[in-house]
Scaffold this active site. Structure first.
Site: not given
Ligand SMILES: NC(=O)c1ccc[n+]([C@@H]2O[C@H](COP(=O)([O-])OP(=O)(O)OC[C@H]3O[C@@H](n4cnc5c(N)ncnc54)[C@H](O)[C@@H]3O)[C@@H](O)[C@H]2O)c1
Length: 253
Positions: A152, A139
């Site tokens: 985080y 991130s």
């Molecule tokens: N959306 C954003 O703006 C953003 C920005 C920077 C980084 N990220 C990173 O991108 C990745 C995806 O984020 P997103 O926004 O798509 O979130 P999201 O919540 O839509 O999807 C995350 C998925 O990970 C799964 N998950 C969480 N903990 C888990 C575990 N212990 N074991 C198995 N599955 C698990 C959840 O059930 C979910 O389906 C994450 O690592 C997040 O930190 C997202």
């Protein structure tokens, strides 16, 4: 981009958001794709929306669960060429530092950082055999912060460092890179109970140097390239996909 012809990928957190968009992109490119997630409802919805995905129940913070999911994917596909470590608990945790509990800290570190270690460990032999690649999702919060995001931010900083450590340990057979997304609007890629398609404001988009908030497909495209043979000279790096936000100088007028 080179067609991957029969290659197989495992995407953690692949049932929703960026992970689901990445699984869909890789499948469209010709990969055989397994998604591993700890949300059973989201897994079931993703499987019915994207025919052909192998859906695996898995908590990436639990070693036995990871070992089982990796075994299932390798047995189903007969090989493993790519690992996308995307699973994560997003957003701030626990409020101010003084009230952040150790349990909440450990929960974030467990899913966001320890999960990357565990999946890399259990996929290493398969990936070495196929001269495969890993992409970790960190991130921009690994690089800059708002208040009350200690767990985080620390987890994501750890993912960036773990990426170059893994690149040294698993090379030359396996390349390991990291993508750091900025603000990605994943709401339309979530399970029904969490889905939201209300438009963002004009100001949300305009503050980005590219003129819009990010989409899951923006991150999926970078991941697809990093997994491809075209990225064969790239390892140990962190790629920021944030519409320019971390390059923007901000003064209050
Ligand atoms: N959306 C954003 O703006 C953003 C920005 C920077 C980084 N990220 C990173 O991108 C990745 C995806 O984020 P997103 O926004 O798509 O979130 P999201 O919540 O839509 O999807 C995350 C998925 O990970 C799964 N998950 C969480 N903990 C888990 C575990 N212990 N074991 C198995 N599955 C698990 C959840 O059930 C979910 O389906 C994450 O690592 C997040 O930190 C997202």
């Amino acid at each position: 981009m080179n067609p991957p012809a029969g290659k197989a990928a495992l995407v953690t957190g692949g049932a929703q958001g960026i992970g689901r968009a990445t699984a869909a992109r890789l499948a469209a490119d010709g990969w055989r794709v397994a998604i591993a997630d700890n949300d059973a409802e989201a897994l079931a919805e993703a499987r019915s929306a994207h025919a052909g995905l192998l859906a695996l129940a898995c908590d990436v913070s639990e070693e036995a669960s990871v070992a089982g999911a990796v075994r299932e994917a390798a047995q189903a596909f007969g090989r493993l060429d790519a690992l996308v470590n995307n699973a994560g608990i997003t957003g701030a945790a626990g409020g101010p530092l003084e009230s952040l509990t150790l349990a909440e800290w450990n929960r974030r570190i467990g899913s966001n950082l320890t999960g990357v270690f565990l999946t890399a460990k259990h996929c290493a032999a398969q990936l070495r055999a196929t001269r495969g690649a890993i992409v970790n999702v960190a991130s921009t919060r690994a690089l800059q912060s708002e208040p009350h995001t200690e767990a985080y931010s620390a987890s994501k900083g750890g993912v960036v460092a773990l990426t170059h450590a893994l690149a040294m340990s698993l090379g030359p057979e396996v390349r390991v890179n990291c993508v750091s997304p900025g603000w990605i609007d994943v709401r339309a890629w979530r399970k029904g109970a969490r889905r939201d398609v209300a438009p963002l404001s004009a100001a949300d988009h305009a503050q980005h140097p590219v003129g819009r908030v990010g989409r899951p497909e923006d991150v999926a495209a970078m991941i697809a390239w990093l997994l491809s043979d075209e990225a064969g000279f790239v390892t140990g790096q962190n790629f920021v996909v944030d519409g320019g936000m971390t390059r923007k100088m901000i003064y209050v007028e």
